[in-house]
Design a protein around this motif. Structure first.
Motif, mmCIF file in Angstrom:
data_model
loop_
_atom_site.group_PDB
_atom_site.id
_atom_site.type_symbol
_atom_site.label_atom_id
_atom_site.label_comp_id
_atom_site.label_asym_id
_atom_site.label_seq_id
_atom_site.Cartn_x
_atom_site.Cartn_y
_atom_site.Cartn_z
ATOM 1 N N LEU A 7 0.853 -1.286 0.274
ATOM 2 C CA LEU A 7 0.013 -0.065 0.140
ATOM 3 C C LEU A 7 0.972 1.196 -0.085
ATOM 4 O O LEU A 7 0.543 2.287 -0.849
ATOM 5 N N ARG A 8 1.938 1.146 0.895
ATOM 6 C CA ARG A 8 2.863 2.606 0.846
ATOM 7 C C ARG A 8 3.639 2.452 -0.382
ATOM 8 O O ARG A 8 3.702 3.763 -1.098
ATOM 9 N N ALA A 9 3.998 1.560 -1.147
ATOM 10 C CA ALA A 9 4.624 1.449 -2.485
ATOM 11 C C ALA A 9 3.432 1.990 -3.309
ATOM 12 O O ALA A 9 3.981 2.908 -4.283
ATOM 13 N N TYR A 10 2.270 1.563 -3.420
ATOM 14 C CA TYR A 10 1.321 2.179 -4.318
ATOM 15 C C TYR A 10 1.167 3.603 -4.170
ATOM 16 O O TYR A 10 1.161 4.194 -5.084
ATOM 17 N N GLU A 11 1.236 4.001 -3.101
ATOM 18 C CA GLU A 11 1.007 5.459 -2.667
ATOM 19 C C GLU A 11 2.166 6.247 -3.253
ATOM 20 O O GLU A 11 1.851 7.341 -3.952
ATOM 21 N N ARG A 12 3.361 5.986 -3.055
ATOM 22 C CA ARG A 12 4.223 6.762 -3.644
ATOM 23 C C ARG A 12 4.600 6.785 -5.111
ATOM 24 O O ARG A 12 4.685 7.463 -5.637
ATOM 25 N N ASP A 13 4.038 5.245 -5.927
ATOM 26 C CA ASP A 13 4.129 5.311 -6.966
ATOM 27 C C ASP A 13 2.905 5.981 -7.675
ATOM 28 O O ASP A 13 3.534 6.819 -8.766
ATOM 29 N N LEU A 14 1.993 6.187 -7.244
ATOM 30 C CA LEU A 14 0.961 7.134 -7.639
ATOM 31 C C LEU A 14 1.223 8.511 -7.673
ATOM 32 O O LEU A 14 1.083 9.266 -8.739
ATOM 33 N N ILE A 15 1.852 8.871 -6.587
ATOM 34 C CA ILE A 15 2.408 10.308 -6.401
ATOM 35 C C ILE A 15 3.307 10.590 -7.526
ATOM 36 O O ILE A 15 3.252 11.773 -8.360
ATOM 37 N N TYR A 16 4.161 9.644 -7.796
ATOM 38 C CA TYR A 16 5.316 9.942 -8.581
ATOM 39 C C TYR A 16 4.668 9.909 -10.137
ATOM 40 O O TYR A 16 4.880 10.960 -11.099
ATOM 41 N N ILE A 17 3.732 8.926 -10.550
ATOM 42 C CA ILE A 17 3.280 9.016 -11.855
ATOM 43 C C ILE A 17 2.479 10.047 -12.007
ATOM 44 O O ILE A 17 2.497 10.677 -13.165
ATOM 45 N N THR A 18 1.582 10.637 -11.281
ATOM 46 C CA THR A 18 0.868 11.665 -11.265
ATOM 47 C C THR A 18 1.766 12.827 -11.772
ATOM 48 O O THR A 18 1.166 13.701 -12.460
ATOM 49 N N ALA A 19 2.614 13.018 -10.839
ATOM 50 C CA ALA A 19 3.610 14.407 -11.090
ATOM 51 C C ALA A 19 4.297 14.368 -12.338
ATOM 52 O O ALA A 19 4.216 15.346 -13.119
#
Length: 346
Positions: free
Chosen positions: A31-43
């Protein structure tokens, strides 16, 4: 993170139940990895295309993501679009540098992006033939030997020096228990150490046999209900019991922050706090900054097992490695002259 899509036949209550199921059924680390990756991909997409993510995402966006992360941008022209995007991400603390990211990092982010599409019951663009081919070529072009998670293993000698820095305070008592449990129980990951509860420790055999049993809810390689109990003996068991008694822990988180007044608090330690404890004890023991990371407890346990001639299968029963090949790497790292098998004749 993205929540599962709502089929037309599901009620709002069913949708909430489905979302809750996804969260409860996904490991916290994931879940933490998903959150970090989503922030990165969105940015990244906002900087690269000036737009928000789409569901499903376009194939040209997926291809651009691969191309932007499959080359070293340090030599790119200053007005190169991928370089400008990378510099913006660096300024926001989302990217470390302009060099080509590790293939494993790109693989993880793509895997997260694919998972977000699956959650929404949508086809993902990374399955397109051209995108799949580009990903395969990028992986081959960037192939390199995997970097160790810890620069050096925390072998028994290193561990003993770290333990010597733990004197008589409550904080020292806690850190001693963390280091010994993390090492002697098979090299536990920092998330596993931080996640332990008092209820996960069985001390019924401590008085008669000097043994403590540890129950991990789940690990990176095991699912809930499938993780075998782990044993602590001798010095490690005594250190854990001493911490429990000194801190007066009857229930709740096993390892907790300690106040400036040297009093244990009620909340749990975070995995990052475990990282800081290991780093601090290494520095107090006289080792240079960056000598090892918390993963050094894991690599150190297996390295020491190899040095002492313990069968790899016995070590894996505690480390809970799923792959023999992965555990074998630590045995292979032992200098040939230190291998006990070289002394069989003498």
């Amino acid at each position: 993170m993205p929540v599962p899509a709502t089929p037309p036949m599901l009620s709002e209550a069913d949708h909430e139940a489905l979302t809750d199921l996804y969260v409860r059924g996904t490991p916290e680390n994931t879940l933490r990895a998903y959150e970090r990756d989503l922030i990165y991909i969105t940015a990244w997409k906002a900087a690269r295309f000036g737009a928000a993510l789409e569901w499903p995402e376009r194939e040209d966006v997926a291809l651009a993501f691969i191309l932007d992360h499959a080359r070293d941008l340090r030599d790119a022209p200053e007005d190169d679009r991928p370089r400008l995007v990378a510099e913006e991400l660096i300024a926001r603390g989302l990217r470390r540098g302009l060099e080509c990211p590790a293939p494993s990092t790109l693989d993880r982010r793509i895997a997260s992006w694919r998972a977000f599409h699956r959650m929404r019951n949508l086809p993902n663009p990374f399955e397109a033939p051209l995108v799949r081919q580009a990903r395969a070529k990028a992986r081959r072009a960037a192939a390199r030997a995997p970097a160790p998670k810890s620069k050096n293993p925390i072998t028994r000698e290193v561990l003993m020096r770290m333990l010597d820095t733990c004197r008589g305070s409550v904080r020292d008592c806690r850190d001693r228990a963390i280091l010994l449990l993390g090492w002697a129980s098979g090299g536990r990951r920092r998330s596993e150490i931080a996640g332990l509860m008092r209820e996960d420790v069985d001390l019924r055999e401590f008085e008669p046999k000097g043994v403590a049993w540890i129950s991990l809810v789940e690990t990176k390689t095991t699912q809930k209900g499938e993780t075998p109990r782990l044993v602590l003996k001798g010095r490690a068991a005594r250190a854990l019991v001493h911490w429990i008694e000194v801190a007066g822990i009857e229930e709740g988180p096993l390892f907790r922050p300690v106040s400036r007044a040297d009093r244990p608090l009620k909340r749990r330690l975070t995995p990052e706090a475990i990282h800081q404890i290991v780093r601090r004890r290494l520095e107090l023991a006289g080792y240079p900054r960056g000598f090892a990371s918390p993963h050094g407890l894991r690599s150190g346990f297996l390295t020491q097992a190899a040095l002492d001639g313990a069968p790899i299968q016995a070590a894996m029963r505690l480390s809970l490695h799923r792959s023999m090949a992965q555990a074998q790497r630590y045995y292979d790292d032992v200098e040939l002259t230190d291998n006990p098998a070289t002394d069989l004749l003498d």
